[in-house]
Design a protein around this motif. Sequence first.
Motif, PDB file in Angstrom:
ATOM      1  N   ALA A  46       0.802  -1.221   0.000  1.00 27.61           N
ATOM      2  CA  ALA A  46       0.000   0.000   0.000  1.00 27.61           C
ATOM      3  C   ALA A  46       0.834   1.269   0.000  1.00 27.61           C
ATOM      4  O   ALA A  46       0.516   2.216  -0.708  1.00 27.61           O
ATOM      5  N   PRO A  47       1.926   1.395   0.790  1.00 28.43           N
ATOM      6  CA  PRO A  47       2.708   2.635   0.736  1.00 28.43           C
ATOM      7  C   PRO A  47       3.278   2.905  -0.640  1.00 28.43           C
ATOM      8  O   PRO A  47       3.483   4.061  -1.013  1.00 28.43           O
ATOM      9  N   ALA A  48       3.536   1.851  -1.420  1.00 30.63           N
ATOM     10  CA  ALA A  48       4.086   2.073  -2.755  1.00 30.63           C
ATOM     11  C   ALA A  48       3.052   2.674  -3.688  1.00 30.63           C
ATOM     12  O   ALA A  48       3.392   3.207  -4.742  1.00 30.63           O
ATOM     13  N   ALA A  49       1.753   2.567  -3.317  1.00 29.40           N
ATOM     14  CA  ALA A  49       0.691   3.106  -4.154  1.00 29.40           C
ATOM     15  C   ALA A  49       0.314   4.507  -3.709  1.00 29.40           C
ATOM     16  O   ALA A  49      -0.844   4.849  -3.600  1.00 29.40           O
ATOM     17  N   ALA A  50       1.288   5.357  -3.405  1.00 33.04           N
ATOM     18  CA  ALA A  50       1.032   6.726  -2.986  1.00 33.04           C
ATOM     19  C   ALA A  50       0.454   7.518  -4.150  1.00 33.04           C
ATOM     20  O   ALA A  50       0.591   7.148  -5.313  1.00 33.04           O
ATOM     21  N   HIS A  51      -0.208   8.641  -3.793  1.00 28.73           N
ATOM     22  CA  HIS A  51      -0.825   9.460  -4.822  1.00 28.73           C
ATOM     23  C   HIS A  51       0.223  10.008  -5.781  1.00 28.73           C
ATOM     24  O   HIS A  51       1.345  10.333  -5.396  1.00 28.73           O
ATOM     25  N   ASP A  52      -0.177  10.137  -7.048  1.00 28.32           N
ATOM     26  CA  ASP A  52       0.680  10.801  -8.014  1.00 28.32           C
ATOM     27  C   ASP A  52       0.689  12.305  -7.719  1.00 28.32           C
ATOM     28  O   ASP A  52      -0.176  12.820  -7.009  1.00 28.32           O
ATOM     29  N   TYR A  53       1.641  12.996  -8.280  1.00 33.08           N
ATOM     30  CA  TYR A  53       1.747  14.427  -8.014  1.00 33.08           C
ATOM     31  C   TYR A  53       2.223  15.157  -9.265  1.00 33.08           C
ATOM     32  O   TYR A  53       2.809  14.574 -10.178  1.00 33.08           O
ATOM     33  N   LEU A  54       1.957  16.446  -9.273  1.00 31.88           N
ATOM     34  CA  LEU A  54       2.331  17.307 -10.388  1.00 31.88           C
ATOM     35  C   LEU A  54       3.820  17.600 -10.320  1.00 31.88           C
ATOM     36  O   LEU A  54       4.337  18.037  -9.297  1.00 31.88           O
ATOM     37  N   VAL A  65       5.571  35.258 -19.209  1.00 27.82           N
ATOM     38  CA  VAL A  65       6.062  34.950 -20.557  1.00 27.82           C
ATOM     39  C   VAL A  65       5.754  36.123 -21.472  1.00 27.82           C
ATOM     40  O   VAL A  65       4.760  36.843 -21.292  1.00 27.82           O
ATOM     41  N   ASP A  66       6.618  36.322 -22.461  1.00 27.01           N
ATOM     42  CA  ASP A  66       6.414  37.416 -23.421  1.00 27.01           C
ATOM     43  C   ASP A  66       5.457  37.018 -24.531  1.00 27.01           C
ATOM     44  O   ASP A  66       4.725  37.860 -25.054  1.00 27.01           O
ATOM     45  N   VAL A  67       5.488  35.734 -24.917  1.00 28.51           N
ATOM     46  CA  VAL A  67       4.635  35.245 -25.992  1.00 28.51           C
ATOM     47  C   VAL A  67       3.545  34.368 -25.403  1.00 28.51           C
ATOM     48  O   VAL A  67       3.835  33.475 -24.577  1.00 28.51           O
ATOM     49  N   PRO A  68       2.298  34.585 -25.765  1.00 26.65           N
ATOM     50  CA  PRO A  68       1.227  33.738 -25.230  1.00 26.65           C
ATOM     51  C   PRO A  68       1.474  32.269 -25.568  1.00 26.65           C
ATOM     52  O   PRO A  68       1.889  31.944 -26.682  1.00 26.65           O
ATOM     53  N   PRO A  69       1.226  31.374 -24.638  1.00 23.24           N
ATOM     54  CA  PRO A  69       1.447  29.948 -24.896  1.00 23.24           C
ATOM     55  C   PRO A  69       0.382  29.391 -25.836  1.00 23.24           C
ATOM     56  O   PRO A  69      -0.772  29.843 -25.822  1.00 23.24           O
ATOM     57  N   THR A  70       0.778  28.421 -26.620  1.00 21.42           N
ATOM     58  CA  THR A  70      -0.195  27.750 -27.499  1.00 21.42           C
ATOM     59  C   THR A  70      -0.990  26.688 -26.748  1.00 21.42           C
ATOM     60  O   THR A  70      -2.049  26.259 -27.214  1.00 21.42           O
ATOM     61  N   SER A  71      -0.483  26.275 -25.596  1.00 21.14           N
ATOM     62  CA  SER A  71      -1.180  25.276 -24.781  1.00 21.14           C
ATOM     63  C   SER A  71      -0.690  25.378 -23.348  1.00 21.14           C
ATOM     64  O   SER A  71       0.389  25.914 -23.074  1.00 21.14           O
ATOM     65  N   VAL A  72      -1.489  24.861 -22.435  1.00 21.78           N
ATOM     66  CA  VAL A  72      -1.093  24.702 -21.036  1.00 21.78           C
ATOM     67  C   VAL A  72      -0.876  23.209 -20.807  1.00 21.78           C
ATOM     68  O   VAL A  72      -1.797  22.399 -21.017  1.00 21.78           O
ATOM     69  N   ASP A  73       0.331  22.856 -20.386  1.00 24.72           N
ATOM     70  CA  ASP A  73       0.703  21.447 -20.219  1.00 24.72           C
ATOM     71  C   ASP A  73       1.035  21.161 -18.752  1.00 24.72           C
ATOM     72  O   ASP A  73       1.790  21.914 -18.125  1.00 24.72           O
ATOM     73  N   LEU A  74       0.491  20.071 -18.254  1.00 27.86           N
ATOM     74  CA  LEU A  74       0.769  19.614 -16.895  1.00 27.86           C
ATOM     75  C   LEU A  74       1.468  18.260 -16.983  1.00 27.86           C
ATOM     76  O   LEU A  74       0.970  17.350 -17.625  1.00 27.86           O
ATOM     77  N   THR A  75       2.613  18.146 -16.326  1.00 31.21           N
ATOM     78  CA  THR A  75       3.370  16.894 -16.343  1.00 31.21           C
ATOM     79  C   THR A  75       3.381  16.298 -14.945  1.00 31.21           C
ATOM     80  O   THR A  75       3.740  16.981 -13.978  1.00 31.21           O
ATOM     81  N   PHE A  76       3.015  15.023 -14.842  1.00 30.25           N
ATOM     82  CA  PHE A  76       2.935  14.327 -13.559  1.00 30.25           C
ATOM     83  C   PHE A  76       4.032  13.268 -13.478  1.00 30.25           C
ATOM     84  O   PHE A  76       4.708  12.968 -14.469  1.00 30.25           O
ATOM     85  N   ASN A  77       4.202  12.698 -12.289  1.00 29.37           N
ATOM     86  CA  ASN A  77       5.276  11.723 -12.091  1.00 29.37           C
ATOM     87  C   ASN A  77       4.953  10.355 -12.680  1.00 29.37           C
ATOM     88  O   ASN A  77       5.848   9.551 -12.916  1.00 29.37           O
ATOM     89  N   ARG A  78       3.665  10.077 -12.913  1.00 30.67           N
ATOM     90  CA  ARG A  78       3.270   8.808 -13.512  1.00 30.67           C
ATOM     91  C   ARG A  78       2.133   9.027 -14.487  1.00 30.67           C
ATOM     92  O   ARG A  78       1.475  10.073 -14.480  1.00 30.67           O
ATOM     93  N   SER A  79       1.884   8.013 -15.315  1.00 28.96           N
ATOM     94  CA  SER A  79       0.835   8.121 -16.327  1.00 28.96           C
ATOM     95  C   SER A  79      -0.525   8.304 -15.665  1.00 28.96           C
ATOM     96  O   SER A  79      -0.813   7.718 -14.610  1.00 28.96           O
TER      97      SER A  79
END
Length: 236
Positions: A46-54, A65-79
């Motif tokens: 169970a401890p190995a199944a901890a919540h994923d995080y940003l 940023v000076d140039v507006p982004p074309t997208s907002v991307d969020l990367t997490f530690n797992r799929s």
Amino acid sequence: MSLSAVRPRIGRTRRTGGTRPARVRTALVTLVSLVGTVLVLALGSAPAAAHDYLVSTSPEADATVDVPPTSVDLTFNRSLLGVAPAMIVTDPAGETLVEGTPEIRDAVASMPMPSSMAEGTYRVAWSVVSSDGHRIQGAFAFSVGTPSLSSTDAAGPEGADDDPAAAVAEPGREQTDGGFPVWAAGLLGGLALLGVLAIVVVGRLRSRAATEATTPPGPAPAATTARTTTSPQGES
């Protein structure tokens, strides 16, 4: 002439296995041991199944940023699990700029932005389901050109009370909804299966015991006799 006495040989009785109660107890002990092993393995993992995080965002939190982004991307530690992800982006006036379902690609959630974005501070509220089945959510802010306000003062989007993506305490923080994890559901399913197997095994043992109790015993094996003869003795 005299004949020797005939001595009957006592027949041997058949030796059966253990008694029926002993077999039932053995089966129950085996099942209990199996359930205990499953619980130990599940709790140990169970401890190995901890919540994923940003891990990171693009644009970065509190960045300008000076140039507006074309997208907002969020990367997490797992799929991530592609289960009802949501994202809301509000403009410097607090109006909803983008609201919808981000695209999930492995550990990245991505939401396209419009080509035209005014200068000022934007707030992003997001909600995704992590690989362990928990829903996690959070918010952050970034600015295009000149910031209009600080990220900690960024106003929430309209409908924040109705949309889970916006139900966050403040930008830059993440929280979970305490949903039921996938590993716990699998554990309960396995225990339920073991319980069904236990009922089946005990039922079969009891049925076999009842059958043996009502079946009349077979005839006892016939005793065999041995006959010996002695040669006649001559008269003196």
